[in-house]
Design an enzyme around this catalytic site. Structure first.
Site: not given
Ligand code: F6R
Length: 605
Positions: A2, A27, A73, A99-100, A478, A482, A485, A501, A600
């Site tokens: 927000c 944002r 948001w 906000n929050g 992961e 990262k 990509e 193996h 995204k």
């Protein structure tokens, strides 16, 4: 996330506020609104969707010298005109933006409803304005102060009243808020870019501080009314770096936001007895008497699901399969009674994940969604949702959403384990450990310079390997994703014991192997694997907690983690891997936030 923008002064509040909100658009948001004082009325306009829709609805901007605006948001309640901020008191005398997350909003709302307050939205925010109304006796500041004493959670608020036209009140706890200082005018905003084109002189409010703004003055006090002397902060950033909070890229900003994201995701999840209690989440009914779980997701979210599998099987002793959504949707699943599907999706719009969800529904299987976006397709179609509260993630490579996803996996595992009496002590102990995570991740972030130096040293390599066993293997996957990509370096993740193996043939002189060694009970096995790769000339970078540093002494480099419970180590261990990928991409001059060929949100199959 927000955005807040408020104005008081001799200029015209409406274009100034809308312009400030536009500068916060990066944002991410789903609706926008504005409240201004005109004569002795507060006029409110709110619109779901883009800011342009609000601007169109306003038309010719009316004149006003006081107002507050917001881009929302969604966290509580879907994106809609009604749920957009500002919210108003019953008598429309007071307007507020926030906000929050207000943790105790349900209890407060119940109380306020019993006292006759009428609510128009599903938001937690609206509770605050009714609370201020409850205490309002011709003194807005006093009413806000009293309301603050009843509020639990995180908040940055800006409030106006039609009865005090010369005043704008702002307060904050655990959510950013700044004040911009002008000539005969002052601003309040959630972030510097909103006001930087108007002034570079700002006060940065600290937690539990309240500011009273007039056109000519800003008075800051703490929550107990003691005056605060704040030095003016002169902003030297250009507008583009200001959007990134002074960081060079959104990805780095988002990596650094992770301690706060963990705090937000934990909010309201730990009960009074100190153990995980998700009864307020609205998902609890799906978690009873479950005999089988499928966790389905794509990419990074799938990697979070792998950790979920380990955590749930270990704590709750329920069999779990973690699956890639694009595979799951075409496999002939043997559906059994009392099965639950958990889908994980940052965006909530990933086509394959959505298809897997629908497949479960076709077989009468309930679906619990773990997502970051309120009102997303996944959130709408699932039977219950747990939100990750990471805030909008702008960099294509997921970092803060991932860490909040794995935290939710642990929370779910602890919740699912509750019916097992023998799990009681473990649940309480791990719940207490979860609360230490934000500080532990903060400590890992302090290793940034060391990780950067490693990336500089290895920036020209062609190929890398990431090894781990158990939970470490999931983190290795992961880390490798990262790196490939965003830096376009070939990276393979392997279960350490699987290397011999086949892939061991690829280990050659100078190939970096990032070895995750956080599981004490597997450390000897992992060291044997390290010896295997070192014997073939690999350079081994160990990521291990301080108490295993001795055991990992023969590795070429070490990145030390704080001493964290083995079981929760993925939450710390992934951070150096994110930083390594980030700096490798920077040194290789790749477009960090927008890697080639990637989007995204993947809304096609
Ligand atoms: C990698 C990354 C992707 C996403 C994947 C799923 O950094 O971001 O692998 O995790 O595309 O996206 P969501 O979580 O939106 O379903």
């Amino acid at each position: 996330m927000c955005g807040i923008m408020g104005y008081i002064g001799s200029g015209n509040a409406v274009p100034l506020i809308l312009d400030g909100l536009a500068r916060l658009e990066y944002r991410g948001y789903d609706s926008a609104g504005i409240a201004i004082l005109q004569g002795n009325e507060i006029q409110v306009r709110k619109k779901e969707g883009r800011l342009s829709g609000l601007i169109e609805a306003i038309g010719q901007p009316p004149a006003a010298d006081l107002g507050i605006g917001h881009t929302r948001w969604a966290t509580h309640g879907i994106p809609s005109d009604r749920n957009a901020h500002p919210h108003q008191s019953c008598d429309e005398r007071i307007a507020l933006v926030h906000n929050g997350i207000l943790e105790n909003y349900m209890a407060l709302k119940k109380e306020l409803c019993e006292e006759g307050h009428r609510f128009k939205s599903e938001t937690d925010t609206e509770v605050i304005v009714h609370l201020i109304e409850k205490y309002y006796q011709d003194d807005l500041e006093a009413a806000v102060r009293e309301a603050l004493t009843h509020m639990q959670g995180s908040y940055a608020i800006a409030v106006i009243s039609r009865d005090e036209p010369q005043k704008l009140i702002a307060a904050k706890k655990d959510s950013p808020l700044i004040i911009g200082l002008g000539e005969g005018e002052n601003y309040v905003a959630s972030d510097i870019p909103a006001i930087l084109h108007k002034t570079d002189q700002v006060y940065i409010l600290q937690d539990e501080e309240l500011a009273v703004l007039t056109a000519d003055r800003v008075a800051i006090t703490d929550f107990s009314s003691a005056p605060v002397e704040r030095e003016i902060f002169k902003v030297t950033w250009d507008p583009v770096s200001a959007e990134k909070g002074g960081y060079e890229h959104f990805m780095l900003k988002e990596i650094h936001e992770q301690p706060r994201v963990l705090t937000e995701t934990l909010r309201g999840m730990i009960g009074e007895d100190g153990s995980v209690d998700m009864s307020g989440s609205g998902a609890e009914h799906l978690l009873r008497e479950v005999k089988k779980i499928y966790i389905v997701a794509c990419g990074t979210a799938y990697h979070a699901g792998l950790i979920g599998r380990y955590a749930i099987e270990k704590l709750a002793r329920i069999p779990v399969e973690a699956d890639i959504a694009s595979e799951f949707r075409y496999r002939d699943v043997l559906w059994q009674p009392q099965t639950l599907m958990i889908v994980i999706s940052q965006s909530g719009e990933t086509a394959d994940t959505l298809a897997a969800l629908r497949e479960a529904h076709r077989h009468g299987v309930p679906v619990l969604a773990v997502t970051n976006v309120v009102g997303s397709s996944v959130a709408r179609e699932a039977d219950a949702v747990i939100y990750t509260h990471a805030g909008p993630e702008i960099a294509v490579a997921s970092t803060k959403a991932y860490i909040s996803q794995i935290l939710v996996m642990y929370l779910l595992a602890l919740q699912l384990a509750r019916p097992r009496p023998e799990a009681g002590d473990g649940i309480r102990r791990l719940s207490a450990e979860l609360l230490k995570l934000p500080a532990q991740v903060e400590a890992v972030l302090k290793q940034e310079a060391q990780v950067k130096a490693l990336a500089q040293k290895y920036q020209d390599v062609q190929s890398t390997f990431f090894l781990g066993r158990g939970l470490d293997f999931a983190v290795a996957m992961e880390g490798a994703l990262k790196l490939k990509e965003i830096s376009y370096v070939h990276a393979e993740a392997y279960a350490a014991g699987e290397l011999k193996h086949g892939p061991l043939a690829l280990i050659d002189h100078g190939v970096p192997v990032l070895a995750l060694i956080t599981q004490s009970h597997l450390v000897d096995k992992s060291i044997s694997n390290i010896k295997e790769v070192k014997a073939r000339g690999a350079v081994v970078i160990a990521i291990c907690p301080g108490n295993l540093a001795g055991a990992c002494a023969e590795c070429d480099e070490q990145i030390l983690l704080p001493d964290i419970d083995d079981f929760l180590s993925p939450l710390a261990a992934v951070v150096p891997l994110q930083l390594f990928a980030y700096y490798m991409a920077v040194f290789r001059q790749a477009d960090v936030d927008k890697p080639k060929n990637l989007a995204k949100s993947v809304t096609v199959e």
